[in-house]
Design a protein around this motif. Sequence first.
Motif, mmCIF file in Angstrom:
data_model
loop_
_atom_site.group_PDB
_atom_site.id
_atom_site.type_symbol
_atom_site.label_atom_id
_atom_site.label_comp_id
_atom_site.label_asym_id
_atom_site.label_seq_id
_atom_site.Cartn_x
_atom_site.Cartn_y
_atom_site.Cartn_z
ATOM 1 N N GLY A 1 -3.256 6.213 -1.355
ATOM 2 C CA GLY A 1 -4.382 6.192 -2.272
ATOM 3 C C GLY A 1 -5.686 5.804 -1.619
ATOM 4 O O GLY A 1 -5.721 5.156 -0.574
ATOM 5 N N SER A 2 -6.772 6.212 -2.274
ATOM 6 C CA SER A 2 -8.113 5.838 -1.859
ATOM 7 C C SER A 2 -9.024 5.973 -3.066
ATOM 8 O O SER A 2 -8.562 6.218 -4.184
ATOM 9 C CB SER A 2 -8.601 6.718 -0.702
ATOM 10 N N GLY A 3 -10.335 5.812 -2.848
ATOM 11 C CA GLY A 3 -11.275 5.954 -3.937
ATOM 12 C C GLY A 3 -12.680 5.601 -3.503
ATOM 13 O O GLY A 3 -12.902 5.115 -2.393
ATOM 14 N N GLN A 4 -13.619 5.854 -4.366
ATOM 15 C CA GLN A 4 -15.030 5.547 -4.129
ATOM 16 C C GLN A 4 -15.277 4.090 -4.482
ATOM 17 O O GLN A 4 -14.991 3.651 -5.594
ATOM 18 C CB GLN A 4 -15.918 6.461 -4.964
ATOM 19 N N ALA A 5 -15.838 3.337 -3.539
ATOM 20 C CA ALA A 5 -16.014 1.907 -3.768
ATOM 21 C C ALA A 5 -17.198 1.585 -4.653
ATOM 22 O O ALA A 5 -17.181 0.602 -5.396
ATOM 23 C CB ALA A 5 -16.155 1.183 -2.431
ATOM 24 N N SER A 6 -18.252 2.398 -4.575
ATOM 25 C CA SER A 6 -19.505 2.035 -5.232
ATOM 26 C C SER A 6 -20.359 3.268 -5.461
ATOM 27 O O SER A 6 -20.346 4.197 -4.646
ATOM 28 C CB SER A 6 -20.268 1.043 -4.342
ATOM 29 N N PRO A 7 -21.147 3.289 -6.539
ATOM 30 C CA PRO A 7 -22.102 4.395 -6.718
ATOM 31 C C PRO A 7 -23.237 4.358 -5.704
ATOM 32 O O PRO A 7 -24.031 5.285 -5.637
ATOM 33 C CB PRO A 7 -22.621 4.173 -8.141
ATOM 34 N N ARG A 8 -23.317 3.295 -4.906
ATOM 35 C CA ARG A 8 -24.363 3.159 -3.901
ATOM 36 C C ARG A 8 -24.006 3.807 -2.565
ATOM 37 O O ARG A 8 -24.758 3.712 -1.609
ATOM 38 C CB ARG A 8 -24.663 1.682 -3.647
ATOM 39 N N LEU B 1 -1.273 12.136 -2.839
ATOM 40 C CA LEU B 1 -2.497 11.359 -2.721
ATOM 41 C C LEU B 1 -3.033 11.015 -4.106
ATOM 42 O O LEU B 1 -3.145 11.892 -4.967
ATOM 43 C CB LEU B 1 -3.560 12.145 -1.946
ATOM 44 N N ARG B 2 -3.370 9.744 -4.284
ATOM 45 C CA ARG B 2 -3.906 9.250 -5.561
ATOM 46 C C ARG B 2 -5.326 8.762 -5.328
ATOM 47 O O ARG B 2 -5.541 7.807 -4.584
ATOM 48 C CB ARG B 2 -3.030 8.104 -6.067
ATOM 49 N N LEU B 3 -6.305 9.405 -5.939
ATOM 50 C CA LEU B 3 -7.699 8.984 -5.839
ATOM 51 C C LEU B 3 -8.122 8.360 -7.158
ATOM 52 O O LEU B 3 -8.110 9.040 -8.194
ATOM 53 C CB LEU B 3 -8.603 10.170 -5.511
ATOM 54 N N THR C 1 3.221 -4.615 -4.008
ATOM 55 C CA THR C 1 4.506 -4.655 -4.712
ATOM 56 C C THR C 1 5.435 -3.515 -4.316
ATOM 57 O O THR C 1 6.557 -3.428 -4.826
ATOM 58 C CB THR C 1 4.284 -4.590 -6.236
ATOM 59 N N GLY C 2 4.979 -2.611 -3.446
ATOM 60 C CA GLY C 2 5.832 -1.515 -3.000
ATOM 61 C C GLY C 2 5.827 -0.311 -3.908
ATOM 62 O O GLY C 2 6.594 0.635 -3.686
ATOM 63 N N ARG C 3 4.975 -0.287 -4.920
ATOM 64 C CA ARG C 3 4.902 0.889 -5.790
ATOM 65 C C ARG C 3 4.108 2.018 -5.126
ATOM 66 O O ARG C 3 4.341 3.192 -5.405
ATOM 67 C CB ARG C 3 4.278 0.508 -7.132
ATOM 68 N N MET C 4 3.136 1.655 -4.290
ATOM 69 C CA MET C 4 2.445 2.593 -3.417
ATOM 70 C C MET C 4 2.673 2.154 -1.972
ATOM 71 O O MET C 4 3.119 1.025 -1.722
ATOM 72 C CB MET C 4 0.931 2.622 -3.716
ATOM 73 N N ASP C 5 2.382 3.056 -1.037
ATOM 74 C CA ASP C 5 2.707 2.781 0.356
ATOM 75 C C ASP C 5 1.489 2.542 1.239
ATOM 76 O O ASP C 5 1.619 1.958 2.321
ATOM 77 C CB ASP C 5 3.510 3.954 0.937
ATOM 78 N N LEU C 6 0.320 2.958 0.783
ATOM 79 C CA LEU C 6 -0.858 2.868 1.645
ATOM 80 C C LEU C 6 -2.115 3.020 0.794
ATOM 81 O O LEU C 6 -2.152 3.804 -0.148
ATOM 82 C CB LEU C 6 -0.817 3.973 2.698
ATOM 83 N N PHE C 7 -3.147 2.252 1.162
ATOM 84 C CA PHE C 7 -4.478 2.413 0.576
ATOM 85 C C PHE C 7 -5.504 2.293 1.686
ATOM 86 O O PHE C 7 -5.401 1.433 2.556
ATOM 87 C CB PHE C 7 -4.751 1.341 -0.480
ATOM 88 N N LEU D 1 -7.859 -0.628 5.625
ATOM 89 C CA LEU D 1 -6.534 -0.016 5.529
ATOM 90 C C LEU D 1 -5.519 -1.084 5.174
ATOM 91 O O LEU D 1 -5.470 -2.146 5.800
ATOM 92 C CB LEU D 1 -6.155 0.643 6.855
ATOM 93 N N ALA D 2 -4.711 -0.823 4.160
ATOM 94 C CA ALA D 2 -3.614 -1.704 3.782
ATOM 95 C C ALA D 2 -2.358 -0.862 3.629
ATOM 96 O O ALA D 2 -2.351 0.127 2.890
ATOM 97 C CB ALA D 2 -3.918 -2.427 2.472
ATOM 98 N N THR D 3 -1.304 -1.249 4.338
ATOM 99 C CA THR D 3 -0.071 -0.464 4.293
ATOM 100 C C THR D 3 1.087 -1.343 4.763
ATOM 101 O O THR D 3 0.969 -2.580 4.802
ATOM 102 C CB THR D 3 -0.215 0.807 5.149
ATOM 103 N N THR D 4 2.193 -0.713 5.109
ATOM 104 C CA THR D 4 3.355 -1.457 5.584
ATOM 105 C C THR D 4 3.368 -1.490 7.102
ATOM 106 O O THR D 4 2.689 -0.704 7.767
ATOM 107 C CB THR D 4 4.651 -0.799 5.091
ATOM 108 N N ARG D 5 4.153 -2.392 7.649
ATOM 109 C CA ARG D 5 4.261 -2.476 9.107
ATOM 110 C C ARG D 5 4.820 -1.178 9.686
ATOM 111 O O ARG D 5 4.420 -0.745 10.763
ATOM 112 C CB ARG D 5 5.141 -3.664 9.498
ATOM 113 N N GLU D 6 5.728 -0.540 8.967
ATOM 114 C CA GLU D 6 6.350 0.688 9.463
ATOM 115 C C GLU D 6 5.372 1.858 9.487
ATOM 116 O O GLU D 6 5.462 2.734 10.351
ATOM 117 C CB GLU D 6 7.564 1.042 8.599
ATOM 118 N N LEU D 7 4.447 1.907 8.545
ATOM 119 C CA LEU D 7 3.547 3.049 8.418
ATOM 120 C C LEU D 7 2.198 2.840 9.092
ATOM 121 O O LEU D 7 1.426 3.793 9.231
ATOM 122 C CB LEU D 7 3.313 3.363 6.934
ATOM 123 N N HIS D 8 1.906 1.642 9.524
ATOM 124 C CA HIS D 8 0.561 1.326 9.990
ATOM 125 C C HIS D 8 0.141 2.175 11.187
ATOM 126 O O HIS D 8 -0.957 2.743 11.210
ATOM 127 C CB HIS D 8 0.456 -0.162 10.341
#
Length: 277
Positions: free
Chosen positions: A168-175, A198-200, A213-219, A259-266
């Motif tokens: 997943g990712s997304g837009q942080a700010s309208p700026r 991919l979830r935006l 919590t392990g519901r997603m794997d990477l952001f 980037l936030a993910t698991t040790r295996e996927l990093h």
Amino acid sequence: MITSPTLNDVSIDAAEDAMLVPGIRSALAAAGEVLVQRFESKTEFVTRDDVVEGIYANDRASLDVMRPALTALRPEAGWAEDELESGALPDGEWWVTDPVEGNINHIHGIADWGVTATLVRDGVPVVTVVHLPLTGQFYTAVRGGGAFLDGERITPSVKAKLDAALVGSGQASPRETSETFAKIARSTEAMLNAGLVLRLSVPATLQLIHVATGRMDLFWQHSAVRSGLVSGALLVSEAGGVVSDLRGGPWALDSTGFLATTRELHGEAVAILAPTA
């Protein structure tokens, strides 16, 4: 002095910091009650100014409850006023909050929103609470003390390859600038080719609690907006995940990528995202 320490750079006093959690929970619960009362399924916005005023009105209502309670907990701590600010903070303790994380969702009648408060010490998040008022859930983390959902320890996923990953990712700010939008486009295309789905979406914190919590794997995100990242960064790292910049280096408040993910996927994720940073 402005510093740029990382999650690994300050001393740990988890027992003392953990004593703050009940008070933070209470402050966020009270703010959440106010926001639930303001939550409506239908909006009447016409212009951009209407939307902006709706956001500001929500922020004021939440802060009127949250800020006095948090200030009483840590009277000497500074207060990061603008939730869209980025960059390092001065030394010492600071409250970094988002009085309505996912405010744009709340004012449009969408359920993806919450309330967050994080104590940052010498540039590093040390205790955080994320409250989801519509479900009553509390996510908490203390640096060196683990991460929890309603008192139960949380851990990230165990997937070994990105081709099975929900990312997943997304837009942080309208700026954001056009340069940042170009980076978002490049990284999104790269991850569409690498991940399974991919979830935006916004806000970042809600995706980061899914990683913790392990519901997603990477952001990932091309941004340094503090309030959207500090809570999730601490939750993911204390759950056992990895937090870095997009090139795989240590993440700090003034990093321009996250980037936030698991040790295996990093490692695989860095190889894909670093060229887009």
